[in-house]
Design a protein around this motif. Structure first.
Motif, PDB file in Angstrom:
ATOM      1  N   SER A  81       5.751   1.508   4.379  1.00  0.00           N
ATOM      2  CA  SER A  81       6.552   2.509   3.650  1.00  0.00           C
ATOM      3  C   SER A  81       5.588   3.582   3.146  1.00  0.00           C
ATOM      4  O   SER A  81       4.848   3.367   2.187  1.00  0.00           O
ATOM      5  CB  SER A  81       7.289   1.840   2.490  1.00  0.00           C
ATOM      6  OG  SER A  81       7.987   2.783   1.729  1.00  0.00           O
ATOM      7  N   ARG A  82       5.603   4.731   3.796  1.00  0.00           N
ATOM      8  CA  ARG A  82       4.570   5.743   3.552  1.00  0.00           C
ATOM      9  C   ARG A  82       4.864   6.568   2.298  1.00  0.00           C
ATOM     10  O   ARG A  82       6.014   6.818   1.947  1.00  0.00           O
ATOM     11  CB  ARG A  82       4.453   6.679   4.758  1.00  0.00           C
ATOM     12  CG  ARG A  82       4.179   5.971   6.079  1.00  0.00           C
ATOM     13  CD  ARG A  82       2.795   5.368   6.142  1.00  0.00           C
ATOM     14  NE  ARG A  82       2.562   4.667   7.428  1.00  0.00           N
ATOM     15  CZ  ARG A  82       1.415   4.105   7.764  1.00  0.00           C
ATOM     16  NH1 ARG A  82       0.383   4.143   6.940  1.00  0.00           N
ATOM     17  NH2 ARG A  82       1.302   3.469   8.923  1.00  0.00           N
ATOM     18  N   TYR A  83       3.782   6.997   1.658  1.00  0.00           N
ATOM     19  CA  TYR A  83       3.923   7.840   0.467  1.00  0.00           C
ATOM     20  C   TYR A  83       2.697   8.727   0.318  1.00  0.00           C
ATOM     21  O   TYR A  83       1.617   8.433   0.841  1.00  0.00           O
ATOM     22  CB  TYR A  83       4.084   6.989  -0.803  1.00  0.00           C
ATOM     23  CG  TYR A  83       2.808   6.319  -1.249  1.00  0.00           C
ATOM     24  CD1 TYR A  83       1.936   6.937  -2.147  1.00  0.00           C
ATOM     25  CD2 TYR A  83       2.428   5.069  -0.741  1.00  0.00           C
ATOM     26  CE1 TYR A  83       0.741   6.336  -2.534  1.00  0.00           C
ATOM     27  CE2 TYR A  83       1.240   4.469  -1.121  1.00  0.00           C
ATOM     28  CZ  TYR A  83       0.403   5.111  -2.020  1.00  0.00           C
ATOM     29  OH  TYR A  83      -0.775   4.512  -2.388  1.00  0.00           O
ATOM     30  N   VAL A 303       4.267   2.853  -6.300  1.00  0.00           N
ATOM     31  CA  VAL A 303       3.654   2.928  -4.971  1.00  0.00           C
ATOM     32  C   VAL A 303       2.640   1.815  -4.698  1.00  0.00           C
ATOM     33  O   VAL A 303       2.163   1.682  -3.575  1.00  0.00           O
ATOM     34  CB  VAL A 303       2.956   4.301  -4.743  1.00  0.00           C
ATOM     35  CG1 VAL A 303       3.953   5.433  -4.931  1.00  0.00           C
ATOM     36  CG2 VAL A 303       1.746   4.478  -5.644  1.00  0.00           C
ATOM     37  N   LYS A 306       2.925  -0.435  -1.765  1.00  0.00           N
ATOM     38  CA  LYS A 306       2.907   0.264  -0.484  1.00  0.00           C
ATOM     39  C   LYS A 306       1.493   0.456   0.064  1.00  0.00           C
ATOM     40  O   LYS A 306       1.323   0.705   1.251  1.00  0.00           O
ATOM     41  CB  LYS A 306       3.605   1.623  -0.615  1.00  0.00           C
ATOM     42  CG  LYS A 306       5.075   1.507  -1.014  1.00  0.00           C
ATOM     43  CD  LYS A 306       5.708   2.880  -1.200  1.00  0.00           C
ATOM     44  CE  LYS A 306       7.165   2.756  -1.638  1.00  0.00           C
ATOM     45  NZ  LYS A 306       7.799   4.090  -1.825  1.00  0.00           N
TER      46      LYS A 306
END
Length: 347
Positions: A81-83, A303, A306
């Motif tokens: 799950s990119r951030y 985050v 992630k």
């Protein structure tokens, strides 16, 4: 005790031959380990006293252009799950860290080209403008000499770039063809030439690693003479080609920490989150083996899960203050003190 003579020789000379390192790594027993750790503690306390330096880790992006076979944020991991944190979010993390007593911030991310040289330089300048008494460490992978120099001129003080393995044959088993150990090493020597405090390091127990490869790592570090050395046990990640590979061990990692302290008496040596992941008291044992740095997480809780380089990473649900408070208690439990300091390398 099998290796007292070699441990004493390393303590005296800070170096052994390749054959001697091989023998020491291959044939030590529990008594050797305890003897080594006792010497390592004396060496670090002679230079750094009881101080343990804290680095506020800000994991600002988990996008990466690379596809390293061991890494959970590799570009082909479609389950990640990119951030990306914004510049303002990064500054908020630094502001919160400053209030908690942090005087070094480590900006770590994948090799995310969205963050251009200019964007990273702006972030460094803004942190320095707000917190001029702090050090900024970058850990964003391989770039060219001019980019590293640009960031240094913008105010970056330190750079972390683990070499991962100093053996080309091993490097090619861990990385795709477009990456090379030759370039990795070039980056490290470029960073030293520019003037950074430089950190290198390697995974302990990584896939296909042999004792001979570990000896090569120690000899390469002696050549590089880094200011910081980050080692931690290899821990597999479920969405990588190495998902089923065996993890590194606590015992081997601690033994290598002790060796590194005797080899590099002044080095800044972290007791890593990975150590705390493979054993509940791993970070405390790292400090007792000669480490003098810990790196709690200042990233937003939203985050943290992630940034999954490996599985079961600890402290992903804690607020920054919780992380810092927990670590302070852990550090004090083994007789050391968490200090409010930039924690620079002592010459």
């Amino acid at each position: 005790m099998l290796q007292k003579e070699l441990i004493d020789k390393l303590h005296k000379n800070s170096i052994l031959s390749a054959d001697e390192f091989y023998k020491m790594l291959s044939e030590h027993d529990e008594e050797d380990s305890e003897y080594l750790f006792g010497l390592a503690r004396k060496v670090r306390e002679n230079i750094y006293g009881k101080d343990v330096y804290i680095r506020g880790l800000i994991e600002f992006s988990n996008y990466c252009r690379n596809d390293c076979y061991y890494c959970g944020i590799r570009k082909s991991n479609t389950n990640a799950s990119r951030y990306r944190l914004s510049g303002d979010e990064i500054l908020e993390c630094a502001d919160e860290g400053y209030r908690l007593g942090f005087r070094t911030f480590v900006l770590q991310g994948g090799e995310d080209m969205f963050f251009t040289a200019e964007k990273i330089a702006d972030i460094v300048r803004n942190i320095k403008k707000r917190h001029s008494d702090c050090a900024v460490t970058l850990s964003v992978g391989e770039r060219d000499y001019d980019t590293y120099k640009y960031w240094y001129d913008a105010g970056a003080d330190r750079y972390l770039l683990r070499h991962e393995t100093a053996t080309d044959e091993h490097y090619r088993k861990l990385h795709p063809d477009e990456l090379s150990l030759e370039n990795r090493k070039k980056c490290l020597f470029d960073l030293k030439e520019i003037g950074y405090q430089v950190g290198a390091g390697f995974m302990v127990g990584s896939p296909y690693q042999t004792t001979e490869y570990l000896v090569n790592d120690l000899l390469f570090l002696k050549e590089l003479k880094p200011h910081m050395i980050g080692i931690g046990p290899y821990i597999s990640q479920q969405d990588t080609p190495f998902a089923d590979m065996e993890n590194g061990t606590l015992e081997q990692t601690l033994f290598l920490l002790g060796i590194l302290r005797l080899m590099f008496p002044n080095v800044l040596l972290p007791s890593t989150t990975a150590l705390g992941t493979i054993a509940p008291n791993g970070r405390e044992l790292g400090l007792k083996a000669g480490a003098n740095v810990v790196m709690p997480n200042l990233s937003p809780v939203s985050v943290r899960k992630k940034y999954q380089l490996y599985d079961n990473k600890i402290c992903t649900g804690e607020e920054s203050a919780q992380c810092a408070g927990c670590l302070r208690n852990r550090i004090e439990s083994v007789g050391y003190e968490m200090t409010v300091s930039r924690g620079d390398y002592k010459i």
